[in-house]
Design a protein around this motif. Structure first.
Motif, PDB file in Angstrom:
ATOM      1  N   ARG A  60      41.205 -40.407 -45.403  1.00  0.00           N
ATOM      2  CA  ARG A  60      40.236 -39.416 -45.868  1.00  0.00           C
ATOM      3  C   ARG A  60      39.066 -40.016 -46.644  1.00  0.00           C
ATOM      4  O   ARG A  60      37.948 -39.512 -46.580  1.00  0.00           O
ATOM      5  N   GLN A  61      39.335 -41.060 -47.378  1.00  0.00           N
ATOM      6  CA  GLN A  61      38.263 -41.629 -48.194  1.00  0.00           C
ATOM      7  C   GLN A  61      37.114 -42.165 -47.348  1.00  0.00           C
ATOM      8  O   GLN A  61      36.010 -42.379 -47.853  1.00  0.00           O
ATOM      9  N   ASP A 203      45.537 -56.124 -39.451  1.00  0.00           N
ATOM     10  CA  ASP A 203      46.254 -55.276 -40.402  1.00  0.00           C
ATOM     11  C   ASP A 203      45.885 -55.595 -41.842  1.00  0.00           C
ATOM     12  O   ASP A 203      45.837 -54.712 -42.692  1.00  0.00           O
ATOM     13  N   LEU A 204      45.636 -56.865 -42.136  1.00  0.00           N
ATOM     14  CA  LEU A 204      45.302 -57.244 -43.496  1.00  0.00           C
ATOM     15  C   LEU A 204      44.040 -56.517 -43.964  1.00  0.00           C
ATOM     16  O   LEU A 204      43.971 -56.031 -45.091  1.00  0.00           O
ATOM     17  N   LEU A 205      43.057 -56.423 -43.077  1.00  0.00           N
ATOM     18  CA  LEU A 205      41.834 -55.707 -43.425  1.00  0.00           C
ATOM     19  C   LEU A 205      42.129 -54.238 -43.671  1.00  0.00           C
ATOM     20  O   LEU A 205      41.570 -53.604 -44.565  1.00  0.00           O
ATOM     21  N   TRP A 213      36.903 -51.027 -44.453  1.00  0.00           N
ATOM     22  CA  TRP A 213      35.787 -50.161 -44.077  1.00  0.00           C
ATOM     23  C   TRP A 213      34.467 -50.928 -44.184  1.00  0.00           C
ATOM     24  O   TRP A 213      33.604 -50.811 -43.314  1.00  0.00           O
ATOM     25  N   TRP A 214      34.331 -51.712 -45.242  1.00  0.00           N
ATOM     26  CA  TRP A 214      33.122 -52.516 -45.389  1.00  0.00           C
ATOM     27  C   TRP A 214      32.939 -53.413 -44.177  1.00  0.00           C
ATOM     28  O   TRP A 214      31.826 -53.562 -43.656  1.00  0.00           O
ATOM     29  N   PHE A 215      34.027 -53.986 -43.698  1.00  0.00           N
ATOM     30  CA  PHE A 215      33.969 -54.925 -42.571  1.00  0.00           C
ATOM     31  C   PHE A 215      33.521 -54.219 -41.296  1.00  0.00           C
ATOM     32  O   PHE A 215      32.578 -54.654 -40.632  1.00  0.00           O
ATOM     33  N   ILE A 216      34.185 -53.117 -40.940  1.00  0.00           N
ATOM     34  CA  ILE A 216      33.829 -52.481 -39.668  1.00  0.00           C
ATOM     35  C   ILE A 216      32.490 -51.746 -39.760  1.00  0.00           C
ATOM     36  O   ILE A 216      31.815 -51.537 -38.749  1.00  0.00           O
ATOM     37  N   THR A 331      31.136 -48.069 -36.394  1.00  0.00           N
ATOM     38  CA  THR A 331      31.387 -46.767 -37.018  1.00  0.00           C
ATOM     39  C   THR A 331      30.377 -45.692 -36.618  1.00  0.00           C
ATOM     40  O   THR A 331      30.445 -44.572 -37.120  1.00  0.00           O
ATOM     41  N   SER A 332      29.443 -46.016 -35.734  1.00  0.00           N
ATOM     42  CA  SER A 332      28.399 -45.047 -35.375  1.00  0.00           C
ATOM     43  C   SER A 332      28.937 -43.735 -34.813  1.00  0.00           C
ATOM     44  O   SER A 332      28.331 -42.684 -34.989  1.00  0.00           O
TER      45      SER A 332
END
Length: 354
Positions: A60-61, A203-205, A213-216, A331-332
């Motif tokens: 949700r975040q 999985d670590l991410l 989330w920052w990564f993707i 994420t678009s």
């Protein structure tokens, strides 16, 4: 909603899903004269029609639209009905002008004005933001040669296991939807899944929630070599797995198969030359773009059929896009990521002094 008798708006947004509502939020904040047209009976209906057990693969975040966090425990995953309710709340919260039951069948452009045909009505505007799904189920043409007594449905038509007859099930496609459905269907049916898993976000991410989330969101974009490489795979083979994993798939008992490449004697033909006999097939083969209803001759499309529109800006003056797969980043087309593209497009509109 007021102003239904109007015919001309500065901006019309086509699509009342997460992309269209995000655009509406930013247009409202700019004081722009706009209208959102949506083909569904009500906001959120598209989510409500998806399979019963569907949950988002992001917590949700990371599922909120601009200006309104998704309610509930941040680390939990909302289901499809919660998503539909959230979109309804979002439109009410920001008083977004959505006209439902309005399916835009054609867009043309006469001089500097766009003409939108929707049934018996015509709408006119100076700018158009296309935020609709614009896609059709992708099912291989050879499916028509499969024995008629084998039930075939696309993942977009699947609701629950009651849709499937008794007997073995073949799931074609091992991207996110294919893996999710294999995990569900394998609990009650012997299940085969054909195709190669399209990779997975480590999985670590995922466990390092905010970094994931920052990564993707920031690394997997068209501005990075890694992002451009991933984009090609996403547009041809589907997005990498995020919440589920290949380990989960193997533990489910679903039987892995190579790709399906045709039909032999009325049965699905595997890449290794074998055929497989099943009672039903679920095509989890994604969607193909369909922009044929935008009847503007000079609109540029790529080899797959997506508009060539960097950051959502097409080659047609006044025509914009939001929500397309990997429009700017991975994420678009995700609920929590579409707002970035919406802001960019609306800021561009504002700078152009509508």
């Amino acid at each position: 909603m007021q102003d239904h008798i109007k015919e001309h708006w500065d901006v019309i947004v086509i699509g009342g899903g997460q992309a269209g509502l995000s655009a509406g939020h930013y247009l409202r904040s700019k004081g722009v004269d706009f209208l959102i047209l949506d083909a569904s009976k009500e906001i959120g209906e598209v989510w409500e029609k998806r399979w019963d057990s569907l949950v988002l693969f992001t917590p949700r975040q990371f599922d909120g639209l601009p200006g309104y966090p998704f309610p509930g425990e941040p680390s939990t995953f909302p289901n499809k009905n919660e998503m539909a309710a959230y979109l309804k709340d979002y439109a009410r919260k920001f008083s977004l002008p959505v006209l439902s039951n309005t399916d835009v069948e054609r867009i043309t452009k006469i001089s500097k004005r766009f003409v939108l045909d929707a049934g018996t009505r015509k709408f006119y505007c100076s700018k158009v933001i296309v935020a609709a799904g614009n896609s059709l189920p992708r099912i291989p043409s050879f499916s028509s040669y499969i024995n008629f007594d084998i039930k075939q449905i696309h993942s977009s038509q699947y609701k629950n296991i009651a849709d499937l007859p008794e007997g073995d099930v073949l799931i074609v496609g091992a991207a996110t939807s294919g893996v999710q459905l294999a995990l569900e269907i394998s609990r009650s049916h012997r299940t085969f899944i054909a195709g190669k898993v399209s990779g997975k976000i480590p999985d670590l991410l995922f466990k390092l929630s905010r970094f994931y989330w920052w990564f993707i969101h920031n690394v997997l974009t068209i501005q990075t070599p890694m992002g451009r490489k991933i984009r090609k795979k996403v547009l041809t083979s589907g997005a990498p797995l995020i919440k589920e994993s290949e380990k989960d798939l193997n533990a489910s008992g679903a039987i892995r198969l190579p790709r399906i490449e045709g039909v032999k004697d009325g049965l699905p033909l595997l890449q290794d030359g074998r055929t497989i006999e099943v009672a039903s097939i679920v095509w989890c083969t994604g969607f193909k773009p369909d922009f044929s209803w935008i009847q503007i001759p000079d609109l540029r499309l790529d080899e797959i059929g997506w508009p060539i529109a960097p950051r959502g800006i097409s080659n047609i003056n006044g025509l914009y896009f939001i929500g397309n797969h990997f429009q700017f980043g991975l994420t678009s087309s995700l609920v929590g990521g579409v707002g970035r593209d919406a802001k960019f497009v609306v800021d561009t509109l504002y700078e152009s002094k509508i």
